[in-house]
Design a protein around this motif. Structure first.
Motif, short mmCIF file in Angstrom:
data_model
loop_
_atom_site.label_atom_id
_atom_site.label_comp_id
_atom_site.label_asym_id
_atom_site.label_seq_id
_atom_site.Cartn_x
_atom_site.Cartn_y
_atom_site.Cartn_z
N GLY A 14 0.86 -1.11 0.08
CA GLY A 14 -0.03 -0.02 0.11
C GLY A 14 0.90 1.12 0.05
O GLY A 14 1.99 1.28 -0.19
N LYS A 15 0.06 2.30 0.23
CA LYS A 15 0.83 3.61 0.21
C LYS A 15 2.02 3.89 0.96
O LYS A 15 3.11 4.31 0.73
CB LYS A 15 -0.38 4.75 0.51
N PHE A 16 1.78 3.65 2.61
CA PHE A 16 2.84 3.98 3.38
C PHE A 16 3.82 2.73 3.57
O PHE A 16 3.27 1.50 3.35
CB PHE A 16 2.29 4.14 4.82
N TYR A 17 4.97 3.14 3.84
CA TYR A 17 6.18 1.98 4.25
C TYR A 17 6.94 2.52 5.10
O TYR A 17 7.29 3.54 5.30
CB TYR A 17 6.53 1.45 3.00
N VAL A 18 7.84 1.63 5.64
CA VAL A 18 9.00 1.89 6.45
C VAL A 18 10.22 1.34 5.79
O VAL A 18 10.19 0.13 5.47
CB VAL A 18 8.86 1.68 7.87
N ASP A 19 11.21 2.10 5.58
CA ASP A 19 12.28 1.57 4.96
C ASP A 19 13.61 1.12 6.32
O ASP A 19 13.36 1.23 7.25
CB ASP A 19 13.06 2.33 3.98
N VAL A 47 4.83 -1.01 8.59
CA VAL A 47 3.28 -0.83 8.24
C VAL A 47 2.68 -1.98 8.36
O VAL A 47 2.99 -2.81 7.34
CB VAL A 47 3.00 0.13 7.08
N TYR A 48 1.84 -2.34 9.31
CA TYR A 48 0.73 -3.64 9.33
C TYR A 48 -0.46 -3.28 9.05
O TYR A 48 -1.12 -4.38 8.72
CB TYR A 48 1.31 -4.23 10.72
N LYS A 49 -0.70 -2.31 8.72
CA LYS A 49 -1.99 -1.69 8.34
C LYS A 49 -2.18 -0.57 7.77
O LYS A 49 -1.98 0.47 8.44
CB LYS A 49 -3.37 -1.93 9.42
N GLN A 50 -2.58 -0.54 6.33
CA GLN A 50 -2.61 0.79 5.65
C GLN A 50 -3.79 1.58 6.47
O GLN A 50 -4.80 1.04 6.72
CB GLN A 50 -2.91 0.45 3.99
N PRO A 51 -3.98 3.03 6.27
CA PRO A 51 -4.93 3.75 6.85
C PRO A 51 -6.17 3.44 6.07
O PRO A 51 -6.23 3.20 4.95
CB PRO A 51 -4.65 5.22 6.53
N GLU A 52 -7.24 3.14 6.96
CA GLU A 52 -8.60 3.03 6.43
C GLU A 52 -9.67 4.15 6.58
O GLU A 52 -10.66 4.07 6.07
CB GLU A 52 -9.10 1.83 7.27
N VAL A 69 14.67 10.05 11.11
CA VAL A 69 15.73 9.77 9.79
C VAL A 69 14.97 9.47 8.56
O VAL A 69 15.57 9.12 7.89
CB VAL A 69 16.08 8.52 10.44
N GLU A 70 13.59 9.93 8.65
CA GLU A 70 13.12 9.96 7.40
C GLU A 70 12.93 8.56 6.98
O GLU A 70 12.77 8.33 5.45
CB GLU A 70 13.54 10.88 6.21
N ALA A 71 12.45 7.68 7.64
CA ALA A 71 12.48 6.25 7.29
C ALA A 71 10.93 5.94 6.52
O ALA A 71 10.76 4.65 6.25
CB ALA A 71 13.20 5.53 8.25
N ILE A 72 10.12 6.75 6.72
CA ILE A 72 8.67 6.46 6.48
C ILE A 72 8.50 6.77 5.23
O ILE A 72 8.78 8.27 4.88
CB ILE A 72 7.82 7.18 7.65
N GLY A 73 7.80 6.27 4.16
CA GLY A 73 7.68 6.73 2.85
C GLY A 73 6.05 6.49 2.32
O GLY A 73 5.52 5.94 3.06
N ASP A 74 5.70 7.26 1.49
CA ASP A 74 4.65 7.29 0.56
C ASP A 74 4.44 7.15 -0.65
O ASP A 74 5.26 7.90 -1.37
CB ASP A 74 3.76 8.77 1.27
N ASP A 75 4.15 5.97 -1.07
CA ASP A 75 4.21 5.68 -2.54
C ASP A 75 3.26 6.34 -3.54
O ASP A 75 3.08 6.46 -4.65
CB ASP A 75 3.92 4.14 -2.84
N GLY A 76 2.20 7.26 -2.81
CA GLY A 76 1.26 7.77 -3.44
C GLY A 76 0.04 6.89 -4.14
O GLY A 76 -0.70 7.34 -4.98
N GLU A 77 -0.10 5.50 -3.70
CA GLU A 77 -0.69 4.63 -4.40
C GLU A 77 -2.24 4.82 -3.96
O GLU A 77 -2.66 5.38 -2.94
CB GLU A 77 -0.43 3.32 -3.80
#
Length: 77
Positions: A14-19, A47-52, A69-77
């Motif tokens: 999904g949209k959000f992730y942690v690297d 991320v274990y659950k994308q926002p609903e 550390v800017e480890a959270i990203g948003d793929d914009g999906e």
């Protein structure tokens, strides 16, 4: 900035992730507890659950903006 090519494998699709730059500071888990959790074995968040809903989306964005550390990203999906 988080790298989509370097996502932690536990992230749910999904949209959000942690690297892999995550330093396990707990900020995202405190800010958006419905969406982020900790890998106890490896010592990082994912991320274990994308926002609903709008509230969860806002919490995830707040966590992303506050990540030291800017480890959270948003793929914009």
């Amino acid at each position: 900035m988080a790298d989509p090519e370097d996502k932690n494998e536990e992230n749910i699709a999904g949209k959000f992730y942690v690297d892999t730059q995550c330093i396990d500071c707990d900020l995202c888990r405190e800010t958006a507890p419905n969406n982020f959790t900790r890998s106890d074995d490896e010592g990082y968040s994912y991320v274990y659950k994308q926002p609903e809903n709008d509230e969860e989306e806002a919490q995830c964005r707040e966590a992303m903006e506050g990540c030291p550390v800017e480890a959270i990203g948003d793929d914009g999906e």
